[in-house]
Design an enzyme around this catalytic site. Structure first.
Site, PDB file in Angstrom:
ATOM      1  N   TYR A 106     -59.149 -75.772 -97.825  1.00 31.51           N
ATOM      2  CA  TYR A 106     -58.078 -74.796 -98.004  1.00 31.51           C
ATOM      3  C   TYR A 106     -58.529 -73.642 -98.876  1.00 31.51           C
ATOM      4  CZ  TYR A 106     -54.350 -77.840 -96.205  1.00 31.51           C
ATOM      5  OH  TYR A 106     -53.537 -78.614 -95.415  1.00 31.51           O
ATOM      6  N   TYR A 145     -59.469 -83.779 -93.807  1.00 27.53           N
ATOM      7  CA  TYR A 145     -60.026 -83.683 -95.157  1.00 27.53           C
ATOM      8  C   TYR A 145     -59.668 -84.912 -95.985  1.00 27.53           C
ATOM      9  CZ  TYR A 145     -55.343 -81.802 -96.370  1.00 27.53           C
ATOM     10  OH  TYR A 145     -53.996 -81.621 -96.529  1.00 27.53           O
ATOM     11  N   ARG A 155     -56.763 -87.086 -94.414  1.00 24.64           N
ATOM     12  CA  ARG A 155     -55.623 -86.533 -93.669  1.00 24.64           C
ATOM     13  C   ARG A 155     -56.062 -86.220 -92.244  1.00 24.64           C
ATOM     14  NH1 ARG A 155     -51.231 -84.202 -95.062  1.00 24.64           N
ATOM     15  NH2 ARG A 155     -50.641 -85.470 -93.304  1.00 24.64           N
ATOM     16  N   HIS A 158     -54.051 -81.219 -89.325  1.00 26.32           N
ATOM     17  CA  HIS A 158     -52.621 -80.876 -89.295  1.00 26.32           C
ATOM     18  C   HIS A 158     -52.403 -79.428 -89.687  1.00 26.32           C
ATOM     19  CE1 HIS A 158     -53.470 -81.977 -93.472  1.00 26.32           C
ATOM     20  NE2 HIS A 158     -52.519 -81.126 -93.801  1.00 26.32           N
ATOM     21  N   HIS A 160     -49.344 -77.140 -91.453  1.00 28.90           N
ATOM     22  CA  HIS A 160     -48.061 -77.190 -92.164  1.00 28.90           C
ATOM     23  C   HIS A 160     -47.116 -76.141 -91.574  1.00 28.90           C
ATOM     24  CE1 HIS A 160     -49.470 -79.776 -95.542  1.00 28.90           C
ATOM     25  NE2 HIS A 160     -50.640 -79.235 -95.255  1.00 28.90           N
TER      26      HIS A 160
HETATM   27 FE   LIG Z   1     -52.526 -80.240 -95.763  1.00 34.35          FE
END
Ligand SMILES: [Fe+3]
Lengths: 240, 199
Positions: A106, A145, A155, A158, A160
């Protein structure tokens, strides 16, 4: 104002206290939520249909990229319709998304994952739904990640989603997963949703019909918000 | 067998996670050259009618620690108690606020105007309040509460009338800290837990 909201069906949304998702343990109320029929405070809400969007606001491939280049990763189109539970489209509604880059990193000062940042990928986008509730984004498929919930937890890929309907009581934040990802079944966050059919609603389907040959793979993700009661007989004994 | 409702399943909620700022408050997380500006920065413009107020909040977890990674969204009426979008609403009031907590202190500070009482059907009114929606990592479903004002008589509010444990109402009332200044702490869990709604 669009009238009384239909009460949320039990068992669709995750409970607030879900010990396998450890952060929820201290961040979940212990007392029961107080249920109440909606009032003007929940039946009205901010609207964004008039907002002027930039041409690239829904194009994450380009909206952070240096001129002449684009984000690195598998090019995808995510599209679908925003509906209410009475199957009616919700037009002129704001959808905002954010995601990791193709490596699972991110662009956030709190993300220290060793995967590299992509200088041409910011990771956020927004759009307003059309008259038929339709929306579309172009982006890269985010990477899986790791996260420190357990010793070896990952995770699933995905995106958000933050979604406004037309009333404050319809407000929703969720995540979209991808068809066929084996990490969904192992993810403590995805698995906070008790009902298998409800979790399936978060899994976007590969959509070859909208896939652009030699360009980008499409996934379809329809979103369903609470509806308003079709009140044939109205009395409000509480004065609401 | 009976006819089936053709009712789609609601999209379930998921936590906003720790990186929510990228999407909803990009300048808060160190993104330069933000592709677009953050929404909800101006709840009431300079032309808005009504008393200007400043609210300082914190969202506190069950271990007494302020959340430094949460966001709150607020929704409120104008000074006459009319919501934006309703007939006669003050055009200078957007009514919508979106604020990230400070990464160091967890404080959320915002300015607005005090909303008016909200008319209900008949001649009943709900006392002035601001609706809050709180989301963060660890919160599986956005939490909905209201902030009321300490100077108002809350006895006529039909929603508050439904709360059986009367002492809990105080958890939704801000504290006056100065002229036009309020403090509102939201406690997610434990002693003094704020009342949250399923509306
Ligand atoms: Fe996330």
């Amino acid at each position: 104002m669009t009238g009384r909201l239909i009460p949320r069906e039990a068992g669709i949304h995750p409970p607030l206290f879900t010990p396998t998702y450890k952060t929820s343990v201290l961040r979940s109320p212990e007392r029961a939520l107080i249920s109440f029929d909606s009032s003007p405070s929940e039946e009205t809400g901010p609207t964004f249909g008039h907002m002027k969007l930039g041409a690239l606001d829904n194009d994450l491939l380009l909206n952070y990229a240096r001129p002449g280049t684009s984000a690195i990763g598998e090019r995808i189109i995510v599209h679908g319709r925003l509906l209410d539970e009475n199957n009616r489209p919700i037009p002129n509604a704001l959808i905002e998304i954010w995601q990791a880059n193709a490596g699972g990193r991110y662009r956030h000062k709190k993300d220290g994952y060793l995967a590299a940042l992509d200088p041409d990928f910011g990771g956020c986008g927004r759009t307003i739904t059309g008259e038929d509730g339709s929306y579309a984004f172009r982006t890269v498929k985010p990477g899986a990640y790791p996260w420190p919930n357990g010793p070896n937890e990952w995770r699933p890929a995905h995106i958000h989603f933050s979604i406004f309907g037309h009333s404050f009581g319809q407000r929703l934040i969720s995540q979209m997963y991808f068809e066929g990802d084996p990490l969904i079944a192992r993810c403590p966050i995805a698995q906070t949703i008790p009902d298998k059919a409800a979790l399936d609603r978060l899994v976007a389907a590969l959509d070859m019909g909208e896939t652009k040959p030699m360009d980008a793979i499409a996934y379809r993700f329809d979103i369903v918000l609470r509806g308003h009661r079709q009140t044939h007989f109205e009395n409000r004994p509480e004065g609401l | 067998m009976v006819q089936k409702f053709d009712k789609p399943i609601l999209t379930p909620s998921q936590t906003a996670g720790p990186y929510v700022h990228i999407g909803l408050a990009p300048e808060a997380c160190g993104i330069e050259d933000v592709p677009f500006e953050t929404l909800g920065r101006e709840i009431a413009g300079p032309e808005a009618k009504g008393d200007r107020i400043k609210i300082t909040c914190r969202v506190v977890d069950g271990g007494d620690l302020p959340l430094r990674d949460c966001l709150v969204e607020t929704w409120q009426a104008d000074a006459a108690g009319i919501y934006p979008g309703q007939e006669g609403a003050d055009p200078a009031v957007s009514g919508f606020g979106r604020m990230p907590a400070d990464f160091t202190t967890g404080e959320i500070i915002f300015e607005t105007i005090k909303p008016g009482a909200i008319a209900l059907s008949g001649d009943r009114k709900t006392p002035p309040h601001i609706s809050f929606w709180i989301f963060a990592r660890g919160i599986n479903h956005g939490l909905h509460t209201r902030m009321y004002f300490p100077e108002d008589d809350l006895s006529g509010d039909p929603l508050l009338a439904r709360i059986e444990h009367r002492d809990r109402i105080a958890t939704m009332v801000a504290e006056a800290t100065g002229p036009g200044e309020y403090r509102f702490d939201i406690r997610l869990q434990g002693a003094g837990e704020t009342v949250f709604f399923d509306i």
